[in-house]
Design a protein around this motif. Structure first.
Motif, PDB file in Angstrom:
ATOM      1  N   ALA A 235      11.282   5.383 -19.887  1.00  0.00           N
ATOM      2  CA  ALA A 235      11.399   4.897 -18.507  1.00  0.00           C
ATOM      3  C   ALA A 235      10.421   5.660 -17.625  1.00  0.00           C
ATOM      4  N   TYR A 236       9.433   4.945 -17.082  1.00  0.00           N
ATOM      5  CA  TYR A 236       8.404   5.587 -16.278  1.00  0.00           C
ATOM      6  C   TYR A 236       8.823   5.654 -14.812  1.00  0.00           C
ATOM      7  N   PRO A 237       8.381   6.674 -14.091  1.00  0.00           N
ATOM      8  CA  PRO A 237       8.634   6.729 -12.646  1.00  0.00           C
ATOM      9  C   PRO A 237       7.999   5.524 -11.941  1.00  0.00           C
ATOM     10  N   ILE A 238       8.597   5.091 -10.825  1.00  0.00           N
ATOM     11  CA  ILE A 238       8.100   3.944 -10.062  1.00  0.00           C
ATOM     12  C   ILE A 238       7.587   4.439  -8.710  1.00  0.00           C
ATOM     13  N   PHE A 239       6.321   4.159  -8.433  1.00  0.00           N
ATOM     14  CA  PHE A 239       5.706   4.566  -7.165  1.00  0.00           C
ATOM     15  C   PHE A 239       5.689   3.371  -6.211  1.00  0.00           C
ATOM     16  N   PHE A 240       5.996   3.610  -4.899  1.00  0.00           N
ATOM     17  CA  PHE A 240       6.033   2.523  -3.921  1.00  0.00           C
ATOM     18  C   PHE A 240       5.880   3.100  -2.516  1.00  0.00           C
ATOM     19  N   SER A 241       5.684   2.193  -1.525  1.00  0.00           N
ATOM     20  CA  SER A 241       5.582   2.558  -0.101  1.00  0.00           C
ATOM     21  C   SER A 241       4.483   3.594   0.142  1.00  0.00           C
ATOM     22  N   TYR A 242       3.231   3.151  -0.014  1.00  0.00           N
ATOM     23  CA  TYR A 242       2.103   4.032   0.256  1.00  0.00           C
ATOM     24  C   TYR A 242       1.753   4.005   1.746  1.00  0.00           C
ATOM     25  N   TRP A 243       1.573   5.156   2.361  1.00  0.00           N
ATOM     26  CA  TRP A 243       1.129   5.230   3.761  1.00  0.00           C
ATOM     27  C   TRP A 243       0.538   6.614   4.014  1.00  0.00           C
ATOM     28  N   ASP A 244      -0.051   6.798   5.199  1.00  0.00           N
ATOM     29  CA  ASP A 244      -0.509   8.131   5.557  1.00  0.00           C
ATOM     30  C   ASP A 244      -0.103   8.436   7.001  1.00  0.00           C
ATOM     31  N   ASN A 245      -0.330   9.657   7.418  1.00  0.00           N
ATOM     32  CA  ASN A 245       0.202  10.083   8.706  1.00  0.00           C
ATOM     33  C   ASN A 245      -0.626   9.613   9.903  1.00  0.00           C
ATOM     34  N   ASN A 246      -1.774   8.919   9.667  1.00  0.00           N
ATOM     35  CA  ASN A 246      -2.486   8.312  10.805  1.00  0.00           C
ATOM     36  C   ASN A 246      -2.404   6.789  10.783  1.00  0.00           C
ATOM     37  N   ALA A 247      -1.558   6.276   9.884  1.00  0.00           N
ATOM     38  CA  ALA A 247      -1.231   4.840   9.834  1.00  0.00           C
ATOM     39  C   ALA A 247      -2.427   3.946   9.559  1.00  0.00           C
ATOM     40  N   THR A 248      -3.438   4.441   8.904  1.00  0.00           N
ATOM     41  CA  THR A 248      -4.619   3.620   8.613  1.00  0.00           C
ATOM     42  C   THR A 248      -4.895   3.483   7.114  1.00  0.00           C
ATOM     43  N   LEU A 249      -4.425   4.442   6.326  1.00  0.00           N
ATOM     44  CA  LEU A 249      -4.750   4.520   4.890  1.00  0.00           C
ATOM     45  C   LEU A 249      -6.246   4.658   4.656  1.00  0.00           C
ATOM     46  N   LEU A 250      -6.991   5.052   5.724  1.00  0.00           N
ATOM     47  CA  LEU A 250      -8.438   5.237   5.635  1.00  0.00           C
ATOM     48  C   LEU A 250      -8.823   6.578   6.249  1.00  0.00           C
ATOM     49  N   ASN A 251      -9.981   7.074   5.843  1.00  0.00           N
ATOM     50  CA  ASN A 251     -10.558   8.288   6.399  1.00  0.00           C
ATOM     51  C   ASN A 251      -9.614   9.477   6.250  1.00  0.00           C
ATOM     52  N   SER A 252      -9.497  10.264   7.337  1.00  0.00           N
ATOM     53  CA  SER A 252      -8.711  11.490   7.247  1.00  0.00           C
ATOM     54  C   SER A 252      -7.220  11.183   7.364  1.00  0.00           C
ATOM     55  N   GLY A 253      -6.425  12.149   7.000  1.00  0.00           N
ATOM     56  CA  GLY A 253      -4.986  11.970   7.053  1.00  0.00           C
ATOM     57  C   GLY A 253      -4.349  12.448   5.760  1.00  0.00           C
ATOM     58  N   ILE A 254      -3.050  12.495   5.793  1.00  0.00           N
ATOM     59  CA  ILE A 254      -2.297  12.922   4.611  1.00  0.00           C
ATOM     60  C   ILE A 254      -1.672  11.701   3.966  1.00  0.00           C
ATOM     61  N   GLY A 255      -2.006  11.461   2.712  1.00  0.00           N
ATOM     62  CA  GLY A 255      -1.450  10.331   1.996  1.00  0.00           C
ATOM     63  C   GLY A 255      -0.011  10.595   1.583  1.00  0.00           C
ATOM     64  N   LEU A 256       0.847   9.598   1.764  1.00  0.00           N
ATOM     65  CA  LEU A 256       2.261   9.727   1.439  1.00  0.00           C
ATOM     66  C   LEU A 256       2.699   8.573   0.549  1.00  0.00           C
ATOM     67  N   PHE A 257       3.706   8.786  -0.247  1.00  0.00           N
ATOM     68  CA  PHE A 257       4.254   7.720  -1.088  1.00  0.00           C
ATOM     69  C   PHE A 257       5.655   8.123  -1.525  1.00  0.00           C
ATOM     70  N   ASN A 258       6.404   7.125  -1.956  1.00  0.00           N
ATOM     71  CA  ASN A 258       7.715   7.373  -2.546  1.00  0.00           C
ATOM     72  C   ASN A 258       7.630   7.186  -4.050  1.00  0.00           C
ATOM     73  N   VAL A 259       8.458   7.917  -4.755  1.00  0.00           N
ATOM     74  CA  VAL A 259       8.527   7.767  -6.198  1.00  0.00           C
ATOM     75  C   VAL A 259       9.988   7.758  -6.616  1.00  0.00           C
ATOM     76  N   SER A 260      10.330   6.781  -7.449  1.00  0.00           N
ATOM     77  CA  SER A 260      11.688   6.672  -7.971  1.00  0.00           C
ATOM     78  C   SER A 260      11.717   7.306  -9.365  1.00  0.00           C
ATOM     79  N   VAL A 261      12.546   8.344  -9.513  1.00  0.00           N
ATOM     80  CA  VAL A 261      12.625   9.072 -10.769  1.00  0.00           C
ATOM     81  C   VAL A 261      13.985   8.815 -11.403  1.00  0.00           C
ATOM     82  N   ASN A 262      14.002   8.284 -12.595  1.00  0.00           N
ATOM     83  CA  ASN A 262      15.261   8.012 -13.279  1.00  0.00           C
ATOM     84  C   ASN A 262      15.906   9.295 -13.782  1.00  0.00           C
ATOM     85  N   ASN A 263      17.202   9.199 -14.036  1.00  0.00           N
ATOM     86  CA  ASN A 263      17.920  10.373 -14.527  1.00  0.00           C
ATOM     87  C   ASN A 263      17.308  10.917 -15.811  1.00  0.00           C
ATOM     88  N   THR A 264      16.799  10.011 -16.639  1.00  0.00           N
ATOM     89  CA  THR A 264      16.234  10.457 -17.914  1.00  0.00           C
ATOM     90  C   THR A 264      14.914  11.181 -17.729  1.00  0.00           C
TER      91      THR A 264
END
Length: 205
Positions: A157-186
């Motif tokens: 069971a592989y982790p699932i990555f979703f909801s990509y965004w960054d702290n300047n709301a552009t996903l371009l140039n400078s900023g900190i990239g953020l994402f969510n990851v779903s990790v199963n119990n296993t």
């Protein structure tokens, strides 16, 4: 009895060691693994040197939850001793054969057909030497062992990555990239590498 007043020829090379540990994974062999020793040097009646001894067989160790051997040739045989040589004035005796090596399988399930496993000792070839030669012999047979063990069930069971965004709301140039990851119990803990930086994601639920 005939004897060699000088030296013996060089012995054959011993077989190497080969080990694969796939743990909870799979090992599938469809070809050849050969860790056999080589033949010793032929005797030399001109110098009264005897034949060299055959090299011993090496070892082959395969460890996996599932091992499949289909028409595989797995061998760790001993090398033959060097040939004896007969002559009118001198007689050089043959070298002894090398001992067979070791093959070890550790698995939960073993499958496949047509596999051939050999750990035969090397031959003592005295055909061309005087019948009075003595002392040499064929190598002893090695071992082939099977050990059945339990292995952990592999985590597929592989982790699932979703909801990509960054702290300047552009996903371009400078900023900190953020994402969510779903990790199963296993999974428990996921190790990531982003731009040569190691990041750890842990399941706290």
């Amino acid at each position: 009895a005939a004897s060699d007043t000088a030296n013996t020829g060089n012995g054959g090379y011993g077989g190497a060691g080969f080990e694969v540990n796939a743990s909870s994974g799979v090992i599938a062999i469809f070809g050849t693994i050969n860790m056999s020793g080589t033949k010793g040097d032929t005797a030399n009646s001109n110098t009264d040197d005897g034949g060299g001894g055959g090299g011993s067989g090496g070892h082959i160790i395969l460890i996996a939850r599932n091992i499949t051997l289909t028409n595989a040739n797995i061998s760790a045989n001993g090398g033959s001793g060097g040939d004896g040589v007969g002559a009118i004035t001198k007689d050089s005796c043959a070298g002894g054969g090398g001992g067979g090596g070791r093959i070890l399988y550790v698995y939960s399930t073993l499958s496949g057909t047509g596999a051939r496993n050999t750990t035969t000792g090397g031959a003592y070839i005295s055909t061309n030497a005087d019948a009075s030669c003595s002392g040499g012999s064929a190598g002893g047979t090695g071992t082939i062992s099977h050990v059945v063990e339990s292995f952990p069930t592999p985590d597929l069971a592989y982790p699932i990555f979703f909801s990509y965004w960054d702290n300047n709301a552009t996903l371009l140039n400078s900023g900190i990239g953020l994402f969510n990851v779903s990790v199963n119990n296993t999974n428990g803990t996921v190790l990531l590498e982003i731009n040569n930086t190691n990041i750890t994601a842990t399941n706290y639920s």
